[in-house]
Scaffold this active site. Structure first.
Site, mmCIF file in Angstrom:
data_model
loop_
_atom_site.group_PDB
_atom_site.id
_atom_site.type_symbol
_atom_site.label_atom_id
_atom_site.label_comp_id
_atom_site.label_asym_id
_atom_site.label_seq_id
_atom_site.Cartn_x
_atom_site.Cartn_y
_atom_site.Cartn_z
ATOM 1 N N PRO A 218 -0.537 -5.414 -8.266
ATOM 2 C CA PRO A 218 0.105 -5.883 -9.508
ATOM 3 C C PRO A 218 0.610 -4.760 -10.424
ATOM 4 O O PRO A 218 1.193 -5.036 -11.461
ATOM 5 C CB PRO A 218 -1.022 -6.658 -10.192
ATOM 6 N N GLY A 219 0.351 -3.486 -10.073
ATOM 7 C CA GLY A 219 0.994 -2.433 -10.865
ATOM 8 C C GLY A 219 0.091 -1.347 -11.428
ATOM 9 O O GLY A 219 0.513 -0.584 -12.303
ATOM 10 N N ASP A 236 7.266 -4.337 -3.664
ATOM 11 C CA ASP A 236 6.176 -5.207 -3.178
ATOM 12 C C ASP A 236 6.662 -6.646 -3.230
ATOM 13 O O ASP A 236 7.355 -7.032 -4.182
ATOM 14 C CB ASP A 236 4.924 -5.039 -4.069
ATOM 15 N N ASP A 256 10.280 -4.713 1.931
ATOM 16 C CA ASP A 256 9.277 -4.107 2.808
ATOM 17 C C ASP A 256 9.192 -2.603 2.509
ATOM 18 O O ASP A 256 10.181 -1.883 2.657
ATOM 19 C CB ASP A 256 9.688 -4.355 4.269
ATOM 20 N N ASP A 272 0.274 2.754 -1.829
ATOM 21 C CA ASP A 272 -1.091 2.218 -1.694
ATOM 22 C C ASP A 272 -1.075 0.995 -0.772
ATOM 23 O O ASP A 272 -1.855 0.066 -0.948
ATOM 24 C CB ASP A 272 -1.613 1.855 -3.108
ATOM 25 N N LYS A 301 -6.253 4.235 4.426
ATOM 26 C CA LYS A 301 -7.434 3.371 4.563
ATOM 27 C C LYS A 301 -8.135 3.744 5.866
ATOM 28 O O LYS A 301 -7.483 3.941 6.903
ATOM 29 C CB LYS A 301 -7.018 1.896 4.604
HETATM 30 C C1 LIG Z 1 -4.115 -2.328 -2.576
HETATM 31 S S1 LIG Z 1 -2.724 -3.268 -3.076
HETATM 32 C C2 LIG Z 1 -1.915 -2.197 -4.179
HETATM 33 C C3 LIG Z 1 -2.537 -2.127 -5.539
HETATM 34 C C4 LIG Z 1 -1.697 -1.301 -6.481
HETATM 35 N N1 LIG Z 1 -1.642 0.108 -6.076
HETATM 36 C C5 LIG Z 1 -2.255 -1.333 -7.892
HETATM 37 O O1 LIG Z 1 -2.696 -0.288 -8.377
HETATM 38 O O2 LIG Z 1 -2.224 -2.391 -8.533
HETATM 39 C C6 LIG Z 1 -1.714 -3.212 -1.669
HETATM 40 C C7 LIG Z 1 -0.352 -3.832 -1.862
HETATM 41 O O3 LIG Z 1 0.455 -3.455 -0.760
HETATM 42 C C8 LIG Z 1 1.379 -4.486 -0.542
HETATM 43 N N2 LIG Z 1 1.943 -4.313 0.787
HETATM 44 C C9 LIG Z 1 1.322 -4.324 1.988
HETATM 45 N N3 LIG Z 1 2.226 -4.120 2.972
HETATM 46 C C10 LIG Z 1 3.435 -3.956 2.369
HETATM 47 C C11 LIG Z 1 4.736 -3.714 2.839
HETATM 48 N N4 LIG Z 1 4.997 -3.568 4.115
HETATM 49 N N5 LIG Z 1 5.732 -3.587 1.941
HETATM 50 C C12 LIG Z 1 5.487 -3.707 0.598
HETATM 51 N N6 LIG Z 1 4.261 -3.952 0.111
HETATM 52 C C13 LIG Z 1 3.241 -4.073 0.981
HETATM 53 C C14 LIG Z 1 0.576 -5.760 -0.738
HETATM 54 O O4 LIG Z 1 1.427 -6.836 -1.070
HETATM 55 C C15 LIG Z 1 -0.361 -5.362 -1.881
HETATM 56 O O5 LIG Z 1 0.156 -5.810 -3.119
#
Ligand SMILES: C[S@@+](CC[C@H](N)C(=O)[O-])C[C@H]1O[C@@H](n2cnc3c(N)ncnc32)[C@H](O)[C@@H]1O
Length: 352
Positions: A218-219, A236, A256, A272, A301
Site C-alpha cells: 500500500p505504499g 502495483d 507488472d 519489495d 525473500k
Molecule cells: C510486501 S508487499 C509490498 C509492501 C510495500 N513495500 C510497502 O511498504 O507497503 C509486496 C507487493 O508486491 C506486489 N507484487 C507482487 N508481484 C508483483 C508484480 N509482478 N508486479 C507488481 N507488483 C507485484 C504485491 O501486489 C504486493 O503489493
C-alpha cells in the site's frame, strides 16, 4: 586454550546463526584462515574462533547476516548475582585500553528478552565504575561491550567505533511514522540508515529526484521516498494509500513490476515484490546494466533452507549480469524477517 584475541562475537537474527557462521567462515577462508564457529540455533549470536580473527574483525559492513561484530576480550561466568562487577572488572582491567563508552547488551532472542532490565542496571553501574577508574575517554576509538547471555554469564568485547554498528545490539531503534501506510516502511528506512552513510544519504537522496517503487502497495516504501520529497512511480496492481496519493508526488501504475521500464532513467528504483530471489536479482541487474536507475534498494525473500547459498547465488547473478564494477551492500536488517535487503549501484565500493 584459544586466546581471547582470536575470538569474535556476532549478533544476528535468532534462527540465522547457521548463515552468520557460514558467512564468517567464508570471510575467514578468503583471508587464509580456518577457524570455527560456536552457535546454538535460536540464540541470536555466533562466537567465531580463528587465528585470523583480527583480519575479519573490521568486516561488519561486508557481512549480510551479522548485525554487529565484536572482538572478544574475555568471558565472565558464574557472576555472583549481587556483585557481577567483581568478576567483570578484573577481566576489563586486564585490557589496557580506555573506552569512549560502554554498552551492556543481550541477544535478540526470546530467552534473552528478560535480561533487558539487568542490562540497563549493569550498564549504569559499569559506566560509573569505569569513570571512577578514569577508563572513560570520549575521544577513544574503542567502545567496551558486555554481551550478557545469561544472568550470570557475559562476553566482554571491544568494538572499533569506525567499523562496527553504532547501535546497541546492532539494531537501530526506529519509530513507526504515524502517516506511513504500512510497517514495511521501517524496512526501507532502516536500509537507508544501515547501508548508506550520512554523506551518501545527503548526496544520493535529494528533493526533486525521481524514483520507481516496484511492488509498492500500500505504499510504505513509496512513503519513505515521498517523505524525502522524491517523485515516485508506484507500480502495483494493488491499491495505494489515499493519504500518500494526496501528496501529489506519486503516480500509481497498475502494471507488472517485472515488465515495467521507465521512459527516462530515474535516480532510484526500490523493489519489495514477493518473488523468487534469483528472479528479482536478475531483474535488478537489468535495471542497473541498462542504466534505468542509478541506485536501487531491493528485498530478497529467503523462504528456502539453504539461505546463505541462495544469497551468494543472487550476488553472482547480479555481478555476472552487470559485468562492471558493482557497489553491492546487503544486510539482514532488524525489520527483515526471512529476507535480506540489498543496496546496489554501478561503481566501486570505495573505502567501505
Ligand atoms: C510486501 S508487499 C509490498 C509492501 C510495500 N513495500 C510497502 O511498504 O507497503 C509486496 C507487493 O508486491 C506486489 N507484487 C507482487 N508481484 C508483483 C508484480 N509482478 N508486479 C507488481 N507488483 C507485484 C504485491 O501486489 C504486493 O503489493
Amino acid at each position: 586454550m584459544t586466546a581471547h584475541s582470536s575470538r569474535l562475537l556476532a549478533w544476528c537474527r535468532p534462527g540465522f546463526e547457521g548463515e552468520c557462521a557460514q558467512e564468517l567462515a567464508a570471510h575467514d577462508a578468503a583471508a587464509g584462515g580456518g577457524g570455527f564457529a560456536r552457535a546454538a540455533r535460536g540464540s541470536g549470536f555466533v562466537e567465531y574462533v580463528s587465528d585470523n580473527a583480527a583480519a575479519i574483525a573490521g568486516r561488519w559492513r561486508h557481512l549480510v547476516f551479522a548485525r554487529q561484530l565484536l572482538r572478544v576480550i574475555g568471558h565472565a561466568q558464574q557472576m555472583p548475582v549481587r556483585d557481577r562487577l567483581s568478576v567483570l572488572l578484573p577481566i576489563i582491567e586486564g585490557d589496557p585500553r580506555r573506552w569512549c563508552d560502554a554498552w551492556v547488551e543481550a541477544p535478540d532472542s526470546d530467552a534473552a528478552r528478560e535480561l533487558a532490565p539487568l542490562c540497563r542496571g549493569l550498564n549504569a553501574a559499569l559506566v560509573a565504575a569505569l569513570k571512577k577508574q578514569q577508563r572513560i575517554d570520549r575521544g577513544s576509538r574503542w567502545r567496551l561491550h558486555l554481551g550478557l547471555t545469561a544472568t550470570d554469564a557475559a562476553f566482554v568485547a571491544a568494538a572499533d567505533v569506525g567499523e562496527t554498528a553504532p547501535w546497541p545490539g546492532g539494531i537501530p531503534r526506529l519509530r513507526f511514522p504515524r502517516q506511513a501506510p504500512s510497517r514495511s516502511t521501517l524496512k526501507l528506512e532502516e536500509a537507508l540508515l544501515v547501508l548508506l552513510d550520512d554523506d551518501e544519504r545527503e548526496r544520493w537522496l535529494k528533493p526533486g529526484m525521481r524514483g520507481v517503487d516496484l511492488g509498492a502497495s500500500p505504499g510504505g516504501w513509496t512513503w519513505q521516498l515521498v517523505n524525502r520529497s522524491l517523485h515516485v512511480t508506484a507500480v502495483d496492481n494493488g491499491p495505494m494509500d489515499a493519504g500518500l496519493m494526496a501528496s501529489g508526488l506519486v503516480d500509481h501504475l497498475r502494471a507488472d513490476g517485472f515488465r515495467y521500464r521507465p521512459q527516462k532513467p530515474v535516480d532510484w528504483m526500490v523493489c519489495d515484490m514477493v518473488e523468487q530471489p534469483s528472479r528479482v536479482a536478475a531483474r535488478m541487474a537489468e535495471w542497473l546494466a541498462e542504466g534505468w536507475c542509478r541506485y536501487t534498494v531491493f528485498n530478497l525473500k529467503l523462504p528456502m533452507k539453504k539461505r546463505y547459498d541462495e544469497v551468494e547465488a543472487c550476488f553472482a547473478i547480479l555481478r555476472e549480469a552487470v559485468a562492471r564494477p558493482l557497489d553491492l551492500r546487503a544486510k539482514q536488517l532488524y525489520h527483515d524477517r526471512e529476507e535480506i535487503t540489498v543496496f546496489a549501484r554501478l561503481g566501486s565500493a570505495g573505502a567501505r
